[in-house]
Design an enzyme around this catalytic site. Structure first.
Site, PDB file in Angstrom:
ATOM      1  N   HIS A   1      -9.324   1.129   5.343  1.00  0.00           N
ATOM      2  CA  HIS A   1      -8.010   1.425   6.084  1.00  0.00           C
ATOM      3  C   HIS A   1      -8.158   2.397   7.267  1.00  0.00           C
ATOM      4  O   HIS A   1      -8.933   2.967   7.146  1.00  0.00           O
ATOM      5  CB  HIS A   1      -6.964   2.089   4.946  1.00  0.00           C
TER       6      HIS A   1
ATOM      7  N   LYS B   1       0.213   4.173  -0.150  1.00  0.00           N
ATOM      8  CA  LYS B   1      -0.646   5.434   0.306  1.00  0.00           C
ATOM      9  C   LYS B   1      -0.334   6.656  -0.387  1.00  0.00           C
ATOM     10  O   LYS B   1      -0.371   6.455  -1.696  1.00  0.00           O
ATOM     11  CB  LYS B   1       0.007   5.858   2.018  1.00  0.00           C
TER      12      LYS B   1
ATOM     13  N   GLU C   1      -6.288   4.563   8.193  1.00  0.00           N
ATOM     14  CA  GLU C   1      -6.189   6.003   8.019  1.00  0.00           C
ATOM     15  C   GLU C   1      -7.358   6.610   7.502  1.00  0.00           C
ATOM     16  O   GLU C   1      -7.519   7.816   7.796  1.00  0.00           O
ATOM     17  CB  GLU C   1      -5.031   6.264   7.102  1.00  0.00           C
TER      18      GLU C   1
ATOM     19  N   SER D   1       3.906  -2.325  10.078  1.00  0.00           N
ATOM     20  CA  SER D   1       5.422  -2.125  10.480  1.00  0.00           C
ATOM     21  C   SER D   1       5.806  -3.352  10.066  1.00  0.00           C
ATOM     22  O   SER D   1       6.824  -3.992  10.415  1.00  0.00           O
ATOM     23  CB  SER D   1       5.890  -1.899  11.723  1.00  0.00           C
TER      24      SER D   1
ATOM     25  N   GLU E   1      -4.772  -5.063  10.580  1.00  0.00           N
ATOM     26  CA  GLU E   1      -3.896  -3.789  10.768  1.00  0.00           C
ATOM     27  C   GLU E   1      -4.101  -3.280  12.256  1.00  0.00           C
ATOM     28  O   GLU E   1      -5.097  -2.326  12.139  1.00  0.00           O
ATOM     29  CB  GLU E   1      -4.117  -2.927   9.547  1.00  0.00           C
TER      30      GLU E   1
ATOM     31  N   ASN F   1       1.068  -1.144  -0.150  1.00  0.00           N
ATOM     32  CA  ASN F   1      -0.158   0.047  -0.280  1.00  0.00           C
ATOM     33  C   ASN F   1       0.869   1.260  -0.069  1.00  0.00           C
ATOM     34  O   ASN F   1       1.572   1.399   0.902  1.00  0.00           O
ATOM     35  CB  ASN F   1      -0.885  -0.065   1.228  1.00  0.00           C
TER      36      ASN F   1
ATOM     37  N   GLY G   1       3.133   2.292  10.763  1.00  0.00           N
ATOM     38  CA  GLY G   1       3.882   3.373  10.691  1.00  0.00           C
ATOM     39  C   GLY G   1       4.560   3.785  11.908  1.00  0.00           C
ATOM     40  O   GLY G   1       5.448   4.774  12.002  1.00  0.00           O
TER      41      GLY G   1
HETATM   42  P1  13P Z   1       3.472   0.556   7.668  1.00  0.00           P
HETATM   43  O1  13P Z   1       3.737  -0.770   7.024  1.00  0.00           O
HETATM   44  O2  13P Z   1       4.057   1.600   6.998  1.00  0.00           O
HETATM   45  O3  13P Z   1       3.344   0.412   9.083  1.00  0.00           O
HETATM   46  O4  13P Z   1       1.775   0.637   7.307  1.00  0.00           O
HETATM   47  C1  13P Z   1       0.908  -0.685   7.253  1.00  0.00           C
HETATM   48  C2  13P Z   1      -0.329  -0.174   6.510  1.00  0.00           C
HETATM   49  O5  13P Z   1      -1.088   0.791   6.822  1.00  0.00           O
HETATM   50  C3  13P Z   1      -0.512  -0.933   5.384  1.00  0.00           C
HETATM   51  O6  13P Z   1      -2.091  -0.728   4.800  1.00  0.00           O
END
Ligand code: 13P
Length: 249
Positions: free
Chosen positions: A95, A11, A97, A213, A167, A9, A173
């Site tokens: 997601h 982002k 976010e 992560s 997740e 992803n 992150g």
């Molecule tokens: P990270 O791998 O940067 O922690 O993000 C995970 C994520 O949100 C994948 O959709």
């Protein structure tokens, strides 16, 4: 046997030119990968470059969100038929976010999932608890609520194309990954929910990805768990070499 899905992803990172050079580096590194589905979800504007760059490979492209209507007066939105037309085969839905910054609800997650399935896209539906919820011992309760709200009542033949991504919000992150055991526990809870809603066979066939992560050095330990059927990788998927290491972990 569940074929693992190794998904990136991106982002809100990368331009079209950066997408092309990424694929130049990435393609040879996964050319001999077998028995794993590889998915990259770039920003919408990079989808054409990604689709073109992935041609002739087994790498598939996905969107990062999708509206539930096929078309309409929804400024700024993109529909499932549009993603499909652009060459996407997958789409990330719900997601954290989006839940956190854009007030995504479980009801919207379900509507988006239905629209994706209707169009023939494979949804990667994200669930996961916040740190406060985990510390209060409410992880399973949150997963139940998100599953019930976002994934209840789909047609069984539709559910068969759904991939769930666990997740935990506190691991995204932050560099603070769930241990393989913590992830495995949550994945088993999700598989139990799938069994309650859709039956044993559907639950056994469901691919459940871990995200939060995931890095080249912890991917293999996560993938070794029997209920972890792949990964959804954010930051570490932006580097072609690093993501290839994860894909092949
Ligand atoms: P990270 O791998 O940067 O922690 O993000 C995970 C994520 O949100 C994948 O959709």
């Amino acid at each position: 046997m569940r074929t693992p899905v190794m998904a990136g992803n991106w982002k809100m990172f990368k331009t079209a030119a950066q997408t092309r050079s990424y694929f130049e580096a990435f393609r040879p590194l996964v050319a001999s990968t077998k028995g794993r589905e590889i998915v990259i979800c770039p920003p919408y504007l990079c989808v054409p470059a990604a689709v073109e760059s992935a041609q002739g490979t087994s790498i598939e492209i996905g969107g990062q969100n999708v509206h539930w209507a096929a078309e309409g007066a929804y400024t700024g939105e993109v529909s499932a038929p549009m993603l499909l037309d652009a060459g996407c085969r997958w789409v990330i839905i719900g997601h954290s976010e989006r839940r956190q910054y854009f007030h995504e609800t479980d009801e919207w997650v379900r509507k988006r999932t239905e629209a994706a399935l209707e169009a023939g896209l494979k949804p990667i539906v994200c669930v996961g608890e916040t740190l406060a919820e985990r510390e209060e011992g409410r992880t399973v309760e949150v997963l139940e609520r998100q599953f019930q709200g976002g994934l209840h009542g789909l047609k069984p033949e539709g559910f068969a194309h759904v991939v769930v991504a666990y997740e935990p919000v506190w691991a995204i992150g932050t560099g603070r990954t769930a241990t393989p055991e913590m992830a495995e526990d949550a994945h088993q809870a999700i598989r139990t929910l799938a069994q309650l809603h859709y039956g044993e066979a559907a639950a056994q066939a469901l691919r459940i990805l871990y995200g939060g992560s995931v890095k080249p050095d912890n991917a293999a330990a996560l993938m070794a768990k029997s209920d972890i059927d792949g990964v959804l990788v954010g930051g570490a998927s932006l580097d072609a070499k690093g993501f290839a290491t994860i894909v092949n972990a």
